[in-house]
Design a protein around this motif. Structure first.
Motif, PDB file in Angstrom:
ATOM      1  N   PHE A 155      19.311   5.356   6.667  1.00 49.97           N
ATOM      2  CA  PHE A 155      18.632   4.088   6.398  1.00 49.97           C
ATOM      3  C   PHE A 155      17.632   3.731   7.490  1.00 49.97           C
ATOM      4  CE2 PHE A 155      22.943   2.980   4.440  1.00 49.97           C
ATOM      5  CZ  PHE A 155      22.563   3.405   3.175  1.00 49.97           C
ATOM      6  N   LEU A 156      17.655   4.462   8.597  1.00 52.99           N
ATOM      7  CA  LEU A 156      16.920   4.040   9.791  1.00 52.99           C
ATOM      8  C   LEU A 156      15.726   4.924  10.122  1.00 52.99           C
ATOM      9  CD1 LEU A 156      20.060   3.248  11.992  1.00 52.99           C
ATOM     10  CD2 LEU A 156      18.725   1.680  10.582  1.00 52.99           C
ATOM     11  N   GLY A 157      15.489   5.937   9.327  1.00 48.56           N
ATOM     12  CA  GLY A 157      14.359   6.808   9.602  1.00 48.56           C
ATOM     13  C   GLY A 157      14.417   8.054   8.747  1.00 48.56           C
ATOM     14  N   ARG A 158      13.478   8.944   8.970  1.00 55.19           N
ATOM     15  CA  ARG A 158      13.393  10.167   8.164  1.00 55.19           C
ATOM     16  C   ARG A 158      14.433  11.199   8.573  1.00 55.19           C
ATOM     17  NH1 ARG A 158       9.825  12.505   4.726  1.00 55.19           N
ATOM     18  NH2 ARG A 158       8.428  10.717   4.893  1.00 55.19           N
ATOM     19  N   GLY A 159      14.780  11.242   9.866  1.00 59.18           N
ATOM     20  CA  GLY A 159      15.719  12.264  10.322  1.00 59.18           C
ATOM     21  C   GLY A 159      16.563  11.772  11.473  1.00 59.18           C
ATOM     22  N   PHE A 160      17.739  12.360  11.615  1.00 59.61           N
ATOM     23  CA  PHE A 160      18.638  11.990  12.710  1.00 59.61           C
ATOM     24  C   PHE A 160      19.176  13.237  13.398  1.00 59.61           C
ATOM     25  CE2 PHE A 160      21.385  12.330   8.944  1.00 59.61           C
ATOM     26  CZ  PHE A 160      22.441  13.106   9.412  1.00 59.61           C
ATOM     27  N   SER A 161      19.518  13.075  14.669  1.00 64.94           N
ATOM     28  CA  SER A 161      20.190  14.115  15.448  1.00 64.94           C
ATOM     29  C   SER A 161      21.629  13.692  15.700  1.00 64.94           C
ATOM     30  CB  SER A 161      19.499  14.322  16.798  1.00 64.94           C
ATOM     31  OG  SER A 161      18.144  14.677  16.644  1.00 64.94           O
ATOM     32  N   GLU A 164      21.573  11.540  28.414  1.00 63.02           N
ATOM     33  CA  GLU A 164      20.479  12.510  28.553  1.00 63.02           C
ATOM     34  C   GLU A 164      20.484  13.514  27.405  1.00 63.02           C
ATOM     35  OE1 GLU A 164      17.950  12.187  30.635  1.00 63.02           O
ATOM     36  OE2 GLU A 164      18.996  10.300  31.048  1.00 63.02           O
ATOM     37  N   ALA A 165      21.673  13.864  26.914  1.00 65.08           N
ATOM     38  CA  ALA A 165      21.743  14.768  25.760  1.00 65.08           C
ATOM     39  C   ALA A 165      21.128  14.109  24.529  1.00 65.08           C
ATOM     40  CB  ALA A 165      23.193  15.159  25.490  1.00 65.08           C
ATOM     41  N   CYS A 166      21.338  12.811  24.372  1.00 71.28           N
ATOM     42  CA  CYS A 166      20.732  12.077  23.251  1.00 71.28           C
ATOM     43  C   CYS A 166      19.214  12.016  23.401  1.00 71.28           C
ATOM     44  CB  CYS A 166      21.315  10.672  23.171  1.00 71.28           C
ATOM     45  SG  CYS A 166      23.048  10.605  22.670  1.00 71.28           S
ATOM     46  N   ARG A 167      18.758  11.764  24.618  1.00 70.45           N
ATOM     47  CA  ARG A 167      17.306  11.712  24.869  1.00 70.45           C
ATOM     48  C   ARG A 167      16.665  13.071  24.550  1.00 70.45           C
ATOM     49  NH1 ARG A 167      15.249   8.099  28.344  1.00 70.45           N
ATOM     50  NH2 ARG A 167      17.132   8.106  29.633  1.00 70.45           N
ATOM     51  N   ASP A 168      17.294  14.131  25.047  1.00 69.65           N
ATOM     52  CA  ASP A 168      16.753  15.474  24.824  1.00 69.65           C
ATOM     53  C   ASP A 168      16.772  15.842  23.344  1.00 69.65           C
ATOM     54  OD1 ASP A 168      16.403  15.691  27.553  1.00 69.65           O
ATOM     55  OD2 ASP A 168      18.181  16.928  27.877  1.00 69.65           O
ATOM     56  N   ALA A 169      17.856  15.462  22.647  1.00 72.39           N
ATOM     57  CA  ALA A 169      17.958  15.780  21.220  1.00 72.39           C
ATOM     58  C   ALA A 169      16.851  15.104  20.430  1.00 72.39           C
ATOM     59  CB  ALA A 169      19.325  15.346  20.693  1.00 72.39           C
ATOM     60  N   ALA A 170      16.600  13.844  20.732  1.00 72.39           N
ATOM     61  CA  ALA A 170      15.556  13.105  20.012  1.00 72.39           C
ATOM     62  C   ALA A 170      14.182  13.731  20.240  1.00 72.39           C
ATOM     63  CB  ALA A 170      15.566  11.649  20.450  1.00 72.39           C
ATOM     64  N   SER A 225      13.578  13.219  16.038  1.00 68.59           N
ATOM     65  CA  SER A 225      14.412  12.390  15.161  1.00 68.59           C
ATOM     66  C   SER A 225      14.170  10.906  15.404  1.00 68.59           C
ATOM     67  CB  SER A 225      15.891  12.732  15.358  1.00 68.59           C
ATOM     68  OG  SER A 225      16.252  12.635  16.721  1.00 68.59           O
ATOM     69  N   ASP A 226      14.549  10.116  14.409  1.00 67.13           N
ATOM     70  CA  ASP A 226      14.375   8.667  14.472  1.00 67.13           C
ATOM     71  C   ASP A 226      15.635   7.929  14.877  1.00 67.13           C
ATOM     72  OD1 ASP A 226      11.664   8.724  13.440  1.00 67.13           O
ATOM     73  OD2 ASP A 226      12.558   9.285  11.520  1.00 67.13           O
ATOM     74  N   ALA A 227      16.774   8.622  14.870  1.00 68.05           N
ATOM     75  CA  ALA A 227      18.050   7.992  15.210  1.00 68.05           C
ATOM     76  C   ALA A 227      18.997   9.052  15.739  1.00 68.05           C
ATOM     77  CB  ALA A 227      18.663   7.305  13.988  1.00 68.05           C
ATOM     78  N   ILE A 228      20.004   8.587  16.476  1.00 65.85           N
ATOM     79  CA  ILE A 228      21.027   9.466  17.038  1.00 65.85           C
ATOM     80  C   ILE A 228      22.378   9.062  16.468  1.00 65.85           C
ATOM     81  CG2 ILE A 228      22.239  10.201  19.131  1.00 65.85           C
ATOM     82  CD1 ILE A 228      19.414  11.255  19.065  1.00 65.85           C
ATOM     83  N   VAL A 229      23.137  10.052  16.016  1.00 69.55           N
ATOM     84  CA  VAL A 229      24.520   9.860  15.596  1.00 69.55           C
ATOM     85  C   VAL A 229      25.434  10.427  16.679  1.00 69.55           C
ATOM     86  CG1 VAL A 229      26.289  10.638  13.961  1.00 69.55           C
ATOM     87  CG2 VAL A 229      24.071   9.847  13.123  1.00 69.55           C
ATOM     88  N   LEU A 230      26.354   9.606  17.166  1.00 72.33           N
ATOM     89  CA  LEU A 230      27.313  10.068  18.163  1.00 72.33           C
ATOM     90  C   LEU A 230      28.451  10.802  17.465  1.00 72.33           C
ATOM     91  CD1 LEU A 230      27.438   7.003  20.589  1.00 72.33           C
ATOM     92  CD2 LEU A 230      26.081   9.103  20.768  1.00 72.33           C
ATOM     93  N   GLY A 231      28.680  12.048  17.872  1.00 69.89           N
ATOM     94  CA  GLY A 231      29.577  12.923  17.135  1.00 69.89           C
ATOM     95  C   GLY A 231      30.996  12.963  17.634  1.00 69.89           C
ATOM     96  N   CYS A 232      31.528  11.830  18.069  1.00 70.89           N
ATOM     97  CA  CYS A 232      32.932  11.765  18.487  1.00 70.89           C
ATOM     98  C   CYS A 232      33.347  10.307  18.549  1.00 70.89           C
ATOM     99  CB  CYS A 232      33.129  12.417  19.854  1.00 70.89           C
ATOM    100  SG  CYS A 232      34.840  12.376  20.449  1.00 70.89           S
ATOM    101  N   ALA A 233      34.544  10.004  18.043  1.00 70.43           N
ATOM    102  CA  ALA A 233      35.052   8.624  18.109  1.00 70.43           C
ATOM    103  C   ALA A 233      35.238   8.166  19.546  1.00 70.43           C
ATOM    104  CB  ALA A 233      36.364   8.513  17.341  1.00 70.43           C
ATOM    105  N   GLY A 234      35.444   9.110  20.456  1.00 71.95           N
ATOM    106  CA  GLY A 234      35.593   8.764  21.865  1.00 71.95           C
ATOM    107  C   GLY A 234      34.311   8.286  22.521  1.00 71.95           C
TER     108      GLY A 234
END
Length: 246
Positions: A106-112, A162-168, A173-182
């Motif tokens: 819902f927030l952009g064309r692509g996500f990481s 920094e991993a999120c910054r590098d991934a974007a 990508s237009d958004a970041i999904v965090l891949g762990c409940a922790g």
């Protein structure tokens, strides 16, 4: 309304963090209870871990059915046991990976996706394809921090940010999904640092379940997700049996 958030691992400090993040987004009048099973792995970082977490998830679903729970969140990014939980629960069941990926679209064309260990990225790619997001998911990246070290590594927040910054940057990508409940409590910090929306699946799944319950919607029970046929189970699974086979 009562929502039960099941952390499939048995690390209670992580369950407490998950509960805080789920309660933070729940509406007034919605009660949120986060739990860990009485059995299972301390963290989920392999196919074996995931498989062995499912009996504990189903244990908590069965208990919730006696407690008047209206809907459930499965708070592990592998979305373990989702089909089985949907069979066993009378209300809706939503996994955090599914909810987070939906929200990101819902927030952009692509996500990481930024997750924990590299060995789990294949499972995340499988889920993106299964949920129909292969085109929108532009990349899946690991920060190489084990799940349990998310709570103890003093550099975890910086490394994940920094991993999120590098991934974007790498994926555009237009958004970041965090891949762990922790990682559930890191969204606001990371978003402010990298200037992009960052989605925590715990919050996304909690609000999704809340919306489904509010609309009076639940898993269809006519076919595949009807309650399982009664039968006996043996050995360690004997408590899961519902009747002796005829």
């Amino acid at each position: 309304m009562l929502i039960k958030v099941v952390n499939p691992n048995t690390t209670l400090s992580m369950t407490a963090t998950i509960e805080r993040c789920a309660r933070a987004v729940a509406s007034p009048g919605t009660r949120v209870e986060a739990v860990s099973p009485s059995m299972g792995p301390a963290s989920i970082e392999s196919h074996v871990d995931e498989a062995l977490s499912v009996p504990g998830i189903l244990e908590q679903i069965a208990l919730g059915e006696t407690q008047g729970v209206d809907g459930y969140v499965i708070a592990c990014f592998g979305d373990p046991g989702m089909d089985a939980a949907r069979e066993a629960a009378s209300g809706p069941v939503v996994g955090i990976a599914e909810a987070a990926m939906h929200t990101a679209t819902f927030l952009g064309r692509g996500f990481s996706v930024v997750t924990t260990l590299g060995r789990t990225t294949g499972r995340a790619w499988d889920l993106a394809a299964h949920y129909g997001f292969s085109r929108q998911c532009t990349g899946i990246h690991a920060c190489e921090i084990p799940v349990l070290e998310l709570e103890t590594d003093p550099d975890a927040r910086k490394v994940i940010t920094e991993a999120c910054r590098d991934a974007a940057l790498q994926d555009g990508s237009d958004a970041i999904v965090l891949g762990c409940a922790g990682m559930a409590d890191l969204c606001e910090h990371i978003s402010s640092e990298i200037g992009l929306p960052v989605i925590d699946g715990v919050a996304a799944a909690t609000l999704t379940v809340q919306s489904l319950v509010a609309m009076g919607l639940r898993t269809g029970k006519r076919g595949e997700f009807a309650p399982p046929l009664p039968k006996a189970y043996t050995g360690l699974l004997s408590d899961f049996g519902t009747a002796a086979p005829r």
